[in-house]
Design an enzyme around this catalytic site. Structure first.
Site, PDB file in Angstrom:
ATOM      1  N   GLU A  23       0.764  -1.285   0.222  1.00 26.20           N
ATOM      2  CA  GLU A  23      -0.157  -0.037  -0.031  1.00 26.20           C
ATOM      3  C   GLU A  23       0.918   1.130  -0.060  1.00 26.20           C
ATOM      4  O   GLU A  23       1.683   1.455   0.722  1.00 26.20           O
ATOM      5  CB  GLU A  23      -1.029  -0.141   1.285  1.00 26.20           C
TER       6      GLU A  23
ATOM      7  N   THR B 228      -6.121   1.026  -5.101  1.00 27.92           N
ATOM      8  CA  THR B 228      -5.756  -0.094  -4.714  1.00 27.92           C
ATOM      9  C   THR B 228      -6.336  -1.257  -5.590  1.00 27.92           C
ATOM     10  O   THR B 228      -5.488  -2.131  -6.261  1.00 27.92           O
ATOM     11  CB  THR B 228      -5.951  -0.348  -3.736  1.00 27.92           C
TER      12      THR B 228
ATOM     13  N   HIS C 164      -1.512   3.124   4.521  1.00 23.48           N
ATOM     14  CA  HIS C 164      -2.347   3.865   3.807  1.00 23.48           C
ATOM     15  C   HIS C 164      -2.495   5.105   4.605  1.00 23.48           C
ATOM     16  O   HIS C 164      -2.135   5.436   5.869  1.00 23.48           O
ATOM     17  CB  HIS C 164      -3.743   3.132   4.112  1.00 23.48           C
TER      18      HIS C 164
ATOM     19  N   ASP D 266       1.130  -0.090  -4.968  1.00 21.82           N
ATOM     20  CA  ASP D 266      -0.180   0.176  -5.874  1.00 21.82           C
ATOM     21  C   ASP D 266      -0.111   1.767  -6.169  1.00 21.82           C
ATOM     22  O   ASP D 266      -0.638   1.730  -7.307  1.00 21.82           O
ATOM     23  CB  ASP D 266      -1.183  -0.244  -4.922  1.00 21.82           C
ATOM     24  N   HIS D 267       0.333   2.690  -5.521  1.00 22.74           N
ATOM     25  CA  HIS D 267       0.355   3.893  -5.994  1.00 22.74           C
ATOM     26  C   HIS D 267       0.872   5.007  -4.862  1.00 22.74           C
ATOM     27  O   HIS D 267       1.228   4.413  -3.762  1.00 22.74           O
ATOM     28  CB  HIS D 267      -1.411   4.394  -6.019  1.00 22.74           C
TER      29      HIS D 267
HETATM   30  C1  GP9 Z   1      -9.018  -0.687   0.756  1.00 19.40           C
HETATM   31  C2  GP9 Z   1      -7.474  -0.302   0.740  1.00 19.40           C
HETATM   32  C3  GP9 Z   1      -7.539   0.979   0.490  1.00 19.40           C
HETATM   33  O1  GP9 Z   1      -9.448  -1.976   0.891  1.00 19.40           O
HETATM   34  O2  GP9 Z   1      -7.331  -1.495  -0.201  1.00 19.40           O
HETATM   35  O3  GP9 Z   1      -7.883   1.438  -0.738  1.00 19.40           O
HETATM   36  P1  GP9 Z   1      -7.314   2.893  -1.346  1.00 19.40           P
HETATM   37  O4  GP9 Z   1      -7.815   3.944  -0.789  1.00 19.40           O
HETATM   38  O5  GP9 Z   1      -5.648   2.836  -1.497  1.00 19.40           O
HETATM   39  O6  GP9 Z   1      -7.571   2.499  -3.099  1.00 19.40           O
HETATM   40 MN    MN Z   2      -3.986   1.751  -2.115  1.00 17.83          MN
END
Ligand code: GP9
Ligand code: MN
Length: 613
Positions: free
Chosen positions: A240, A282, A398, A458-459
């Protein structure tokens, strides 16, 4: 006379109020204070609404106007916050995904500036005045109906002309489109175009055609690394918010990601890879690496194509007798994953119902719980002599990256304390630590040597207005230059095949779309009859990759630059991928820009042509 003037007052007062709100909105989003443009683009739907109210209501108009005013203020305020977080204008699709606001809600306090409350200023001043007035004049008389009728006809005509002219226009950049046509008209046209999508047709192109559009070429005649990891397990770990600048980063001589850094000595490390997610964040990253197709862009792919069956990494691995699983400690319903995972063809999904609600940090169960319980499941598969593909998605790092004290494992200098950058670094260090324990566990259980372990982000985690002045200063110290968008979108991609790969760093351009074909080459899995938009990064070069939603459509990365076309906010520009800085280059970028748009069209056509689940 006095009474009819009072009615006229409402008309004028609310027209002025709505104009000022849109002026503010356009200032925040486009830095534009052109009142004429507001009147021509934004106001007609509201003038229409006001005339209807004046026509139809004799009583309670003030309350109706006030409800509209409060709703509009809240709506514009949220759009400004949303844009400052995501860097793009939300469409009505985003409003249909409000259950996903958790992505932003933890960070809202970091985004709000006092100036944003100007949207609500009139509620404090004007509302009490109007209520007081209302008590003085209770009798109502409608404003001259002829005048109202003329205004009504004029506003309907202007809306219709605008909608008819723009309804089939391709929305390449939503904020430019909304700038030209007005926010409400943009939403209507987006909705209209969504409902009138072309019927699914069979596609007439191949992966070779996509490669030709990209200009990609084979590096040599021999297929490097082909099948070197045949029949090994695949453990693909999505971290994440992980950005590439963290790799090998030391702060005061302390490594931020020591466990990942240690892996580099025995891995292939792609340092020039970029995120390509759309509005599905994500979940779009999950889609990209499992399909090698472009995400939908304006809405989460898991929602836009919820009914589809994707040709995918899990499906092709099943043909090679793999058991395919995905592990994420959130609820499966977040990002519509209960639809996405069957669409991708995973055999089994593990979500919070497996991980349990213990040791929650921010969004959900901690990464420690994730990795511990994932290891248990993998050991069981291994004991059953079942080779597997496990897609493992971390969550703790996150936004807003707030870590409990007992999970902070490194000391940062005082200047990092309570800053976004400092918290980000601490949370990434935490994830690296528990990832290190997971790696140790895989080794002890005898799974490590028989697996391919791949890691990517992921980003970005640090972006937009979340960054305060102090954060920008810290980033400048860390990078040695101001924090440019190239670094924001740059994610690491690391592949460790224990016993096979040696510490190799490759700076060839790649994107998340390239992860699937790169891995299948290593596993000796053929994608021959697949349509894919990515390429095997070990055997192809001269890539061309795009990103929707976070960059205006048609933006692209090639081996040299990140190109951003002209939008409502800025002229076109290019960033050099080596120096990371804005360039003065003036050559024609139009050809690749057009090819990039064509690639999206092909990917959309292909997704639309796929059968339902
Ligand atoms: C939610 C988590 C976060 O299940 O994967 O998502 P994001 O906010 O990064 O898209
Ligand atoms: Mn994410």
């Amino acid at each position: 006379m006095e009474k009819s003037l009072r009615k006229f007052d409402y008309f004028i007062i609310f027209t002025i109020i709505f104009s000022i709100k849109f002026l503010l909105f356009r200032y925040f989003i486009y830095k534009d204070l052109n009142l004429i443009k507001v009147l021509l683009t934004e106001l007609s739907p509201f003038i229409l609404l006001i005339t209807i109210i004046e026509f139809c209501l004799n009583k309670n108009r003030l309350w109706i106007y006030s409800i509209i005013n409060i709703t509009l203020s809240g709506f514009l305020f949220s759009i400004v916050l949303y844009s400052s977080y995501f860097g793009t204008l939300p469409s009505y699709h985003d409003l249909t995904q409000l259950n996903q606001v958790g992505s932003v809600s933890g960070s809202i306090k970091l985004l709000i500036r006092p100036i944003h409350f100007l949207f609500f200023l009139d509620l404090i001043i004007i509302l009490p005045l109007l209520i007081w007035k209302n008590k003085l004049f209770t009798e109502r008389k409608t404003l001259n109906k002829v005048v109202l009728a003329i205004i009504f006809i004029l506003s309907v005509t202007s809306i219709l002309i605008n909608l008819v002219q723009a309804k089939d226009e391709k929305i390449i950049d939503s904020s430019s489109f909304a700038y030209e046509n007005g926010l409400i008209q943009y939403q209507i046209i987006e909705f209209y175009q969504g409902k009138n999508k072309e019927a699914a047709k069979t596609v007439q192109f191949t992966t070779e055609d996509v490669m030709a559009l990209k200009g990609s070429t084979r590096i040599s005649d021999t297929l490097e690394y082909f099948s070197v990891a045949k029949d090994r397990n695949l453990i693909l770990i999505q971290i994440e918010s992980m950005q590439n600048f963290l790799i090998n980063l030391e702060i005061n001589g302390v490594e931020v990601t020591p466990n990942i850094n240690k892996l580099l000595g025995e891995s292939i490390y792609f340092s020039n890879v970029y995120q390509q997610i759309g509005a599905g964040n994500t979940s779009d990253a999950e889609f990209l690496v499992n399909t090698s197709l472009y995400p939908a862009g304006k809405q989460a792919t898991s929602k836009a194509y919820a009914d589809k069956q994707f040709p995918s990494l899990p499906r092709v691995m099943k043909e090679y007798d793999y058991f395919t699983t995905t592990f994420h400690a959130d609820y499966i319903t977040y990002w519509n994953r209960q639809e996405l995972y069957p669409s991708l063809g995973f055999d089994k999904f593990y979500d919070i119902t497996y991980f349990g609600e213990e040791d929650v940090i921010g969004f959900g169960p901690s990464d420690e719980v994730l990795f511990d319980k994932t290891l248990e499941a993998l050991v069981e598969m291994d004991e059953n002599k079942q080779k597997f593909y496990a897609h493992v998605l971390s969550l703790t790092s996150h936004t807003p990256f707030e870590m409990p004290e007992d999970k902070v494992y490194i000391d940062l200098p005082e200047k990092y304390k309570d800053t976004l950058v400092g918290n980000y670094i601490l949370s990434m260090n935490y994830t690296d630590k528990v990832l290190g324990d997971f790696i140790e566990g895989l080794k002890q259980e005898g799974i490590w040597d028989n697996s391919v372990i791949a890691i990517y982000g992921d980003h970005s985690g640090l972006h937009g207005r979340l960054l305060q002045e102090v954060d920008n200063k810290l980033m400048r110290e860390i990078l040695g230059y101001g924090y440019p968008i190239v670094d924001r979108f740059n994610i690491p991609f690391i592949i460790d095949i224990p016993g096979v790969t040696k510490g190799t760093k490759i700076d060839r351009l790649g994107g998340q779309i390239d992860i699937m074909p790169t891995l299948t080459n290593l596993l000796g899995i053929s994608l021959e009859n697949h349509i894919i938009f990515g390429q095997d990064l070990l055997n192809y070069e001269n890539n061309l990759i795009g990103m929707r939603y976070y960059l205006s459509t048609g933006s692209y990365f090639d081996e040299d630059v990140l190109f951003l076309p002209t939008t409502s906010q800025r002229e076109s520009r290019t960033y050099d991928l080596v120096t990371r800085q804005l360039t003065e280059r003036k050559e024609d970028f139009n050809d690749k820009y057009k090819r990039m748009i064509q690639i999206y069209e092909l990917s959309d056509d292909y997704l639309n042509s796929l059968p339902s689940k």
